[in-house]
Design an enzyme around this catalytic site. Structure first.
Site, mmCIF file in Angstrom:
data_model
loop_
_atom_site.group_PDB
_atom_site.id
_atom_site.type_symbol
_atom_site.label_atom_id
_atom_site.label_comp_id
_atom_site.label_asym_id
_atom_site.label_seq_id
_atom_site.Cartn_x
_atom_site.Cartn_y
_atom_site.Cartn_z
ATOM 1 N N SER A 16 0.819 -1.203 0.000
ATOM 2 C CA SER A 16 0.000 0.000 0.000
ATOM 3 C C SER A 16 0.854 1.254 0.000
ATOM 4 O O SER A 16 0.341 2.340 -0.258
ATOM 5 C CB SER A 16 -0.868 0.029 1.260
ATOM 6 O OG SER A 16 -1.581 -1.162 1.386
ATOM 7 N N HIS A 63 -1.517 -2.820 -7.072
ATOM 8 C CA HIS A 63 -2.203 -2.516 -5.814
ATOM 9 C C HIS A 63 -3.705 -2.699 -5.976
ATOM 10 O O HIS A 63 -4.379 -1.901 -6.614
ATOM 11 C CB HIS A 63 -1.851 -1.072 -5.413
ATOM 12 C CG HIS A 63 -2.385 -0.674 -4.085
ATOM 13 N ND1 HIS A 63 -2.793 0.602 -3.778
ATOM 14 C CD2 HIS A 63 -2.576 -1.400 -2.954
ATOM 15 C CE1 HIS A 63 -3.218 0.642 -2.534
ATOM 16 N NE2 HIS A 63 -3.093 -0.557 -2.006
ATOM 17 N N GLU A 110 -4.361 -0.056 -8.882
ATOM 18 C CA GLU A 110 -3.366 1.007 -9.083
ATOM 19 C C GLU A 110 -2.069 0.312 -9.488
ATOM 20 O O GLU A 110 -1.558 -0.506 -8.718
ATOM 21 C CB GLU A 110 -3.134 1.684 -7.721
ATOM 22 C CG GLU A 110 -3.364 3.136 -7.670
ATOM 23 C CD GLU A 110 -3.181 3.700 -6.254
ATOM 24 O OE1 GLU A 110 -3.118 4.903 -6.152
ATOM 25 O OE2 GLU A 110 -3.106 2.958 -5.261
ATOM 26 N N ASN A 135 -3.764 6.032 -1.251
ATOM 27 C CA ASN A 135 -3.352 6.125 0.154
ATOM 28 C C ASN A 135 -2.665 7.444 0.475
ATOM 29 O O ASN A 135 -2.719 7.904 1.615
ATOM 30 C CB ASN A 135 -2.468 4.938 0.528
ATOM 31 C CG ASN A 135 -3.310 3.687 0.734
ATOM 32 O OD1 ASN A 135 -4.406 3.763 1.267
ATOM 33 N ND2 ASN A 135 -2.816 2.562 0.287
HETATM 34 P P1 NAD Z 1 -3.118 -9.611 6.390
HETATM 35 O O1 NAD Z 1 -2.431 -9.457 7.688
HETATM 36 O O2 NAD Z 1 -4.591 -9.869 6.350
HETATM 37 O O3 NAD Z 1 -2.429 -10.774 5.537
HETATM 38 C C1 NAD Z 1 -1.062 -10.913 5.388
HETATM 39 C C2 NAD Z 1 -0.776 -12.393 5.357
HETATM 40 O O4 NAD Z 1 0.573 -12.611 4.913
HETATM 41 C C3 NAD Z 1 -0.897 -13.085 6.713
HETATM 42 O O5 NAD Z 1 -1.868 -14.108 6.630
HETATM 43 C C4 NAD Z 1 0.492 -13.644 6.982
HETATM 44 O O6 NAD Z 1 0.505 -14.901 7.621
HETATM 45 C C5 NAD Z 1 1.048 -13.760 5.574
HETATM 46 N N1 NAD Z 1 2.506 -13.798 5.491
HETATM 47 C C6 NAD Z 1 3.431 -13.159 6.248
HETATM 48 N N2 NAD Z 1 4.676 -13.484 5.859
HETATM 49 C C7 NAD Z 1 4.531 -14.336 4.807
HETATM 50 C C8 NAD Z 1 5.442 -15.028 3.967
HETATM 51 N N3 NAD Z 1 6.760 -14.904 4.115
HETATM 52 N N4 NAD Z 1 4.933 -15.822 3.004
HETATM 53 C C9 NAD Z 1 3.610 -15.956 2.835
HETATM 54 N N5 NAD Z 1 2.691 -15.326 3.606
HETATM 55 C C10 NAD Z 1 3.152 -14.531 4.566
HETATM 56 O O7 NAD Z 1 -2.753 -8.282 5.556
HETATM 57 P P2 NAD Z 1 -3.482 -7.722 4.239
HETATM 58 O O8 NAD Z 1 -4.461 -6.694 4.649
HETATM 59 O O9 NAD Z 1 -3.891 -8.853 3.377
HETATM 60 O O10 NAD Z 1 -2.267 -6.926 3.558
HETATM 61 C C11 NAD Z 1 -1.339 -7.576 2.739
HETATM 62 C C12 NAD Z 1 -0.620 -6.556 1.881
HETATM 63 O O11 NAD Z 1 -1.596 -5.885 1.070
HETATM 64 C C13 NAD Z 1 0.098 -5.464 2.663
HETATM 65 O O12 NAD Z 1 1.268 -5.108 1.977
HETATM 66 C C14 NAD Z 1 -0.909 -4.330 2.658
HETATM 67 O O13 NAD Z 1 -0.311 -3.073 2.810
HETATM 68 C C15 NAD Z 1 -1.528 -4.485 1.292
HETATM 69 N N6 NAD Z 1 -2.871 -3.936 1.120
HETATM 70 C C16 NAD Z 1 -3.796 -4.019 2.133
HETATM 71 C C17 NAD Z 1 -5.076 -3.502 1.927
HETATM 72 C C18 NAD Z 1 -6.149 -3.585 2.994
HETATM 73 O O14 NAD Z 1 -7.183 -2.933 2.865
HETATM 74 N N7 NAD Z 1 -5.961 -4.372 4.045
HETATM 75 C C19 NAD Z 1 -5.405 -2.915 0.696
HETATM 76 C C20 NAD Z 1 -4.445 -2.886 -0.307
HETATM 77 C C21 NAD Z 1 -3.180 -3.392 -0.088
#
Ligand code: NAD
Length: 283
Positions: free
Chosen positions: A119, A140, A152, A190
């Site tokens: 993000s 993204h 994005e 963001n």
């Molecule tokens: P989340 O915490 O729900 O999920 C992340 C997952 O990654 C966890 O289940 C964790 O166990 C796993 N993980 C950690 N290390 C790992 C590895 N080495 N190999 C495989 N899996 C691994 O978080 P999220 O909300 O899904 O966010 C994930 C990414 O997406 C982040 O970079 C975040 O900034 C981005 N993002 C989030 C949103 C949102 O609204 N939450 C929106 C767009 C982008």
């Protein structure tokens, strides 16, 4: 170049959504989690989301079953070796993302494209640990991925025209609308929404109004689909804090400084919907 198999790293909120939309579009998907429990949790979330799509008449049961069959879950990164495009959606932490990018760079075929769903973090820094800077970019997605129509794209000064063309065709095949931003923290969405959400936490912490009134004011006064504190719970307070910290690190601008309450809620494990408690309770 044709993309057949898509890899997804992480099967959390975003990774499960990305895996689902790719499988629904007909791609084979390999999704990796860190352990079996998290993997089963993520695959269960996909199954549930497909079930909802069937209930809403967006998908037939047969299409949902076929999509699920196209998804292979794994706890081994090496199983992503045959992918044509990998989208990393692990937690918002640069050291971890660089570790994943460096490992994948060694595992993947030379033609494969490496993307991050970050993000806010610097895509160029992730590209710097690989030998394929021209094939690295940000893709993204927005939460929930099956519902939100936007992607994005984040293009670094190294990303090639060919990589952009292939990934734009990929985005179109998922039925998404695409915008492109430069590799600066927060990109378009963001960069604008995070300072606003931080300000919301600050006014709540200051006692300006109740959480319900803050949410009602924005929802009904601005015709937003949900209030900002509900939105924070939905995004995840930890993710929001990671993004704010990354943006503050880069810009040193007080607009991106996280209010104390946000950091304390994250420290206390109150991460929003995903942990069952954030500004609101989710039993
Ligand atoms: P989340 O915490 O729900 O999920 C992340 C997952 O990654 C966890 O289940 C964790 O166990 C796993 N993980 C950690 N290390 C790992 C590895 N080495 N190999 C495989 N899996 C691994 O978080 P999220 O909300 O899904 O966010 C994930 C990414 O997406 C982040 O970079 C975040 O900034 C981005 N993002 C989030 C949103 C949102 O609204 N939450 C929106 C767009 C982008």
């Amino acid at each position: 170049m044709e993309l057949n198999t898509i890899g997804v790293v992480g099967c959390g909120l975003m990774g499960s959504g990305i895996a689902e939309v790719c499988a629904r579009a007909g791609y084979r998907v390999v999704v990796r989690e860190i352990n079996e429990a998290f993997l089963q949790n993520g695959l269960g979330r996909i199954q549930q989301s497909l079930g909802k799509a069937v209930a809403r008449g967006k998908l037939s049961q047969e299409q949902a079953d076929q999509a699920m069959e196209r998804i292979q879950g794994t706890v081994y990164l090496a199983d992503l070796g045959g992918c044509d495009l990998v989208v990393e959606a692990a937690i918002e932490n640069m050291d971890l993302k660089k570790e994943i990018f460096a490992e994948l760079d060694k595992l993947l075929a030379p033609h494969a494209i490496l993307a991050s769903n970050t993000s806010s973090l610097c895509i160029t820094e992730m590209a710097s640990v690989t030998q394929r800077g021209d094939k690295v970019l940000g893709i993204h997605f927005f939460n929930p991925v099956p519902v939100m129509p936007l992607i994005e794209f984040v293009r670094t000064i190294l990303t090639s025209d060919e990589t952009m063309a292939i990934t734009r065709a990929f985005g179109a095949s998922l039925g998404k609308t695409m915008v492109t931003a430069k590799d600066t923290p927060g990109f378009i969405v963001n960069r604008l929404i995070i300072p606003y959400l931080l300000q919301v936490v600050q006014i709540y912490e200051d006692g300006l109004a109740t959480k319900e009134d803050i949410d009602a004011a924005i929802k009904l006064g601005m015709a937003h689909p949900m209030g900002p504190l509900t939105l924070l719970d939905f995004i995840g307070l930890d993710t929001t804090l990671f993004i704010a910290d990354a943006m503050y690190d880069e810009f040193k601008d007080p607009r991106y400084a996280a209010p104390p309450l946000l950091r304390r809620m994250v420290l206390a494990g109150q991460l929003g919907r995903k942990s069952g408690k954030g500004f609101y309770d989710y039993p």
